[in-house]
Motif scaffolding. Sequence first.
Motif, PDB file in Angstrom:
ATOM      1  N   LEU A  12      32.555  33.325   8.165  1.00  0.00           N
ATOM      2  CA  LEU A  12      33.441  32.582   7.275  1.00  0.00           C
ATOM      3  C   LEU A  12      33.197  33.070   5.850  1.00  0.00           C
ATOM      4  O   LEU A  12      32.052  33.056   5.379  1.00  0.00           O
ATOM      5  CB  LEU A  12      33.168  31.071   7.378  1.00  0.00           C
ATOM      6  CG  LEU A  12      34.074  30.157   6.578  1.00  0.00           C
ATOM      7  CD1 LEU A  12      35.535  30.309   7.045  1.00  0.00           C
ATOM      8  CD2 LEU A  12      33.624  28.712   6.712  1.00  0.00           C
ATOM      9  N   LEU A  13      34.283  33.503   5.190  1.00  0.00           N
ATOM     10  CA  LEU A  13      34.179  34.054   3.838  1.00  0.00           C
ATOM     11  C   LEU A  13      34.758  33.111   2.796  1.00  0.00           C
ATOM     12  O   LEU A  13      35.721  32.379   3.063  1.00  0.00           O
ATOM     13  CB  LEU A  13      34.942  35.387   3.758  1.00  0.00           C
ATOM     14  CG  LEU A  13      34.477  36.505   4.688  1.00  0.00           C
ATOM     15  CD1 LEU A  13      35.423  37.684   4.584  1.00  0.00           C
ATOM     16  CD2 LEU A  13      33.062  36.915   4.340  1.00  0.00           C
ATOM     17  N   ARG A  14      34.211  33.175   1.604  1.00  0.00           N
ATOM     18  CA  ARG A  14      34.783  32.441   0.453  1.00  0.00           C
ATOM     19  C   ARG A  14      36.090  33.127   0.065  1.00  0.00           C
ATOM     20  O   ARG A  14      36.214  34.330   0.192  1.00  0.00           O
ATOM     21  CB  ARG A  14      33.852  32.501  -0.734  1.00  0.00           C
ATOM     22  CG  ARG A  14      32.540  31.828  -0.541  1.00  0.00           C
ATOM     23  CD  ARG A  14      31.715  31.886  -1.824  1.00  0.00           C
ATOM     24  NE  ARG A  14      30.326  31.584  -1.555  1.00  0.00           N
ATOM     25  CZ  ARG A  14      29.851  30.367  -1.317  1.00  0.00           C
ATOM     26  NH1 ARG A  14      30.661  29.346  -1.343  1.00  0.00           N
ATOM     27  NH2 ARG A  14      28.571  30.183  -1.067  1.00  0.00           N
ATOM     28  N   THR A  15      37.019  32.334  -0.448  1.00  0.00           N
ATOM     29  CA  THR A  15      38.239  32.930  -0.967  1.00  0.00           C
ATOM     30  C   THR A  15      37.962  33.460  -2.362  1.00  0.00           C
ATOM     31  O   THR A  15      37.243  32.830  -3.150  1.00  0.00           O
ATOM     32  CB  THR A  15      39.389  31.917  -1.023  1.00  0.00           C
ATOM     33  OG1 THR A  15      38.958  30.763  -1.751  1.00  0.00           O
ATOM     34  CG2 THR A  15      39.831  31.518   0.364  1.00  0.00           C
ATOM     35  N   PRO A  16      38.518  34.624  -2.698  1.00  0.00           N
ATOM     36  CA  PRO A  16      38.308  35.160  -4.049  1.00  0.00           C
ATOM     37  C   PRO A  16      39.042  34.327  -5.074  1.00  0.00           C
ATOM     38  O   PRO A  16      40.073  33.719  -4.776  1.00  0.00           O
ATOM     39  CB  PRO A  16      38.873  36.586  -3.968  1.00  0.00           C
ATOM     40  CG  PRO A  16      39.753  36.587  -2.780  1.00  0.00           C
ATOM     41  CD  PRO A  16      39.303  35.504  -1.871  1.00  0.00           C
ATOM     42  N   LYS A  17      38.505  34.285  -6.284  1.00  0.00           N
ATOM     43  CA  LYS A  17      39.128  33.505  -7.367  1.00  0.00           C
ATOM     44  C   LYS A  17      40.122  34.341  -8.113  1.00  0.00           C
ATOM     45  O   LYS A  17      40.129  35.498  -8.162  1.00  0.00           O
ATOM     46  CB  LYS A  17      38.066  32.987  -8.310  1.00  0.00           C
ATOM     47  CG  LYS A  17      37.147  32.010  -7.604  1.00  0.00           C
ATOM     48  CD  LYS A  17      36.111  31.482  -8.551  1.00  0.00           C
ATOM     49  CE  LYS A  17      35.236  30.501  -7.780  1.00  0.00           C
ATOM     50  NZ  LYS A  17      34.273  29.844  -8.577  1.00  0.00           N
TER      51      LYS A  17
END
Length: 83
Positions: free
Chosen positions: A78-83
């Motif tokens: 599970l990856l963080r969404t880029p800002k």
Amino acid sequence: DLHHLRQHEARALLGRFLIECRRDRHRCIRIIHGKGRGAEQGSVLKAMTDRVLRQRAEVIGFTSARSQDGGTGAVMVLLRTPK
């Protein structure tokens, strides 16, 4: 898919893959590292994948895949969404 790669090749490919997935805004990915059946100490690529994922800030969490998705020869990330 990291099968049959040398550890340094697999590490480089994994790094590029994580960057591309984040750029393309993927949230959940599967990495196939294999089970390392020929290795006495277990899968070298599985251990390397675990170490790399623990060090990456964009990784929220990961776990072994379901049996139909590769079981202990693959990992779901599970990856963080880029800002």
